[in-house]
Scaffold this motif. Structure first.
Motif, PDB file in Angstrom:
ATOM      1  N   GLY A  48       0.751  -1.352  -0.002  1.00 34.18           N
ATOM      2  CA  GLY A  48       0.023  -0.012  -0.019  1.00 34.18           C
ATOM      3  C   GLY A  48       0.902   1.218   0.052  1.00 34.18           C
ATOM      4  O   GLY A  48       0.531   2.379  -0.804  1.00 34.18           O
ATOM      5  N   GLU A  49       1.989   1.133   0.712  1.00 29.30           N
ATOM      6  CA  GLU A  49       2.828   2.300   0.951  1.00 29.30           C
ATOM      7  C   GLU A  49       3.689   2.670  -0.434  1.00 29.30           C
ATOM      8  O   GLU A  49       3.763   3.669  -1.063  1.00 29.30           O
ATOM      9  CB  GLU A  49       4.005   2.504   2.042  1.00 29.30           C
ATOM     10  N   MET A  50       4.035   1.343  -1.120  1.00 27.71           N
ATOM     11  CA  MET A  50       4.520   1.452  -2.518  1.00 27.71           C
ATOM     12  C   MET A  50       3.502   1.966  -3.273  1.00 27.71           C
ATOM     13  O   MET A  50       4.073   3.107  -4.122  1.00 27.71           O
ATOM     14  CB  MET A  50       4.856  -0.021  -2.838  1.00 27.71           C
ATOM     15  N   GLY A  51       2.366   1.932  -3.363  1.00 28.09           N
ATOM     16  CA  GLY A  51       1.265   2.693  -4.210  1.00 28.09           C
ATOM     17  C   GLY A  51       1.407   4.010  -3.851  1.00 28.09           C
ATOM     18  O   GLY A  51       1.289   4.843  -5.100  1.00 28.09           O
ATOM     19  N   GLU A  52       1.453   4.421  -2.703  1.00 31.84           N
ATOM     20  CA  GLU A  52       1.635   5.984  -2.163  1.00 31.84           C
ATOM     21  C   GLU A  52       2.875   6.520  -2.830  1.00 31.84           C
ATOM     22  O   GLU A  52       2.745   7.782  -3.489  1.00 31.84           O
ATOM     23  CB  GLU A  52       1.434   6.225  -1.022  1.00 31.84           C
ATOM     24  N   GLY A  79      10.259  11.980   0.898  1.00 31.40           N
ATOM     25  CA  GLY A  79      10.827  11.341   1.959  1.00 31.40           C
ATOM     26  C   GLY A  79      10.073  10.214   2.995  1.00 31.40           C
ATOM     27  O   GLY A  79      10.607   9.438   3.425  1.00 31.40           O
ATOM     28  N   GLU A  80       8.845  11.077   3.097  1.00 28.88           N
ATOM     29  CA  GLU A  80       7.939  10.475   4.043  1.00 28.88           C
ATOM     30  C   GLU A  80       7.398   9.082   3.550  1.00 28.88           C
ATOM     31  O   GLU A  80       7.493   7.813   4.250  1.00 28.88           O
ATOM     32  CB  GLU A  80       6.688  11.259   4.362  1.00 28.88           C
ATOM     33  N   GLU A  81       7.090   9.027   2.344  1.00 32.07           N
ATOM     34  CA  GLU A  81       6.626   7.689   1.702  1.00 32.07           C
ATOM     35  C   GLU A  81       7.750   6.739   1.440  1.00 32.07           C
ATOM     36  O   GLU A  81       7.518   5.423   1.517  1.00 32.07           O
ATOM     37  CB  GLU A  81       6.018   7.877   0.285  1.00 32.07           C
ATOM     38  N   LEU A  82       8.698   7.326   1.114  1.00 33.26           N
ATOM     39  CA  LEU A  82      10.139   6.313   1.207  1.00 33.26           C
ATOM     40  C   LEU A  82      10.154   5.749   2.545  1.00 33.26           C
ATOM     41  O   LEU A  82      10.596   4.783   2.740  1.00 33.26           O
ATOM     42  CB  LEU A  82      11.226   6.989   0.690  1.00 33.26           C
ATOM     43  N   SER A  83      10.448   6.509   3.672  1.00 30.97           N
ATOM     44  CA  SER A  83      10.460   5.971   5.169  1.00 30.97           C
ATOM     45  C   SER A  83       9.298   4.871   5.364  1.00 30.97           C
ATOM     46  O   SER A  83       9.675   3.974   6.092  1.00 30.97           O
ATOM     47  CB  SER A  83      10.488   7.218   5.962  1.00 30.97           C
ATOM     48  N   ASP A  84       8.144   5.335   5.001  1.00 25.96           N
ATOM     49  CA  ASP A  84       7.095   4.290   5.089  1.00 25.96           C
ATOM     50  C   ASP A  84       7.304   2.832   4.709  1.00 25.96           C
ATOM     51  O   ASP A  84       7.246   1.768   5.318  1.00 25.96           O
ATOM     52  CB  ASP A  84       5.728   4.642   4.571  1.00 25.96           C
ATOM     53  N   VAL A  85       7.954   2.903   3.458  1.00 28.44           N
ATOM     54  CA  VAL A  85       8.405   1.525   2.792  1.00 28.44           C
ATOM     55  C   VAL A  85       9.554   0.840   3.465  1.00 28.44           C
ATOM     56  O   VAL A  85       9.474  -0.111   3.933  1.00 28.44           O
ATOM     57  CB  VAL A  85       8.556   1.874   1.185  1.00 28.44           C
TER      58      VAL A  85
END
Length: 121
Positions: A48-52, A79-85
């Motif tokens: 899901g985070e990869m989708g974001e 940066g936030e989305e990369l961090s989530d992944v």
């Protein structure tokens, strides 16, 4: 209260995968989330985070290295989305009993053998 210098120093300090793993484990325990952190659930959350993450690049076409034409807010969001992944990946590896740092180091060695450098002519 911490000084501004201490905050800046913390930002530039490298953090290990093991330290991130420990922080994630503490975070999950404090919220009683461990019961939800099965390998399947963590994988699906990471997807899901990869989708974001993908949505950020979806309509941008090719972008230059370093993202020179991006707004700071766009880079912060990235940066936030990369961090989530990354965080879900670390948690997934831990839940599966995989030392991600060790596995990644071994994979680099394998890739070096599989894809040797080009020989000069």
């Amino acid at each position: 209260m911490r000084s501004e210098e201490e905050v800046v120093q913390e930002k530039v300090m490298d953090i290990s995968l093991k330290e991130l793993s420990r922080k994630l484990e503490e975070f999950a325990k404090a919220r009683d989330w461990e019961k939800y952190h099965s390998p399947r659930n963590l994988l699906l959350a990471m997807v899901g985070e990869m989708g974001e993450l993908s949505e950020i690049f979806q309509w941008k076409g090719e972008v230059d290295k370093g993202l020179p034409n991006w707004e700071e807010s766009e880079k912060e969001h990235l940066g936030e989305e990369l961090s989530d992944v990354l965080l879900y990946l670390i948690r997934l590896a831990d839940t599966c009993g995989i030392d991600l740092g060790d596995a990644a180091s071994k994979k680099i060695v394998k890739n070096g053998i599989k894809y040797p450098p080009k020989k000069p002519f």
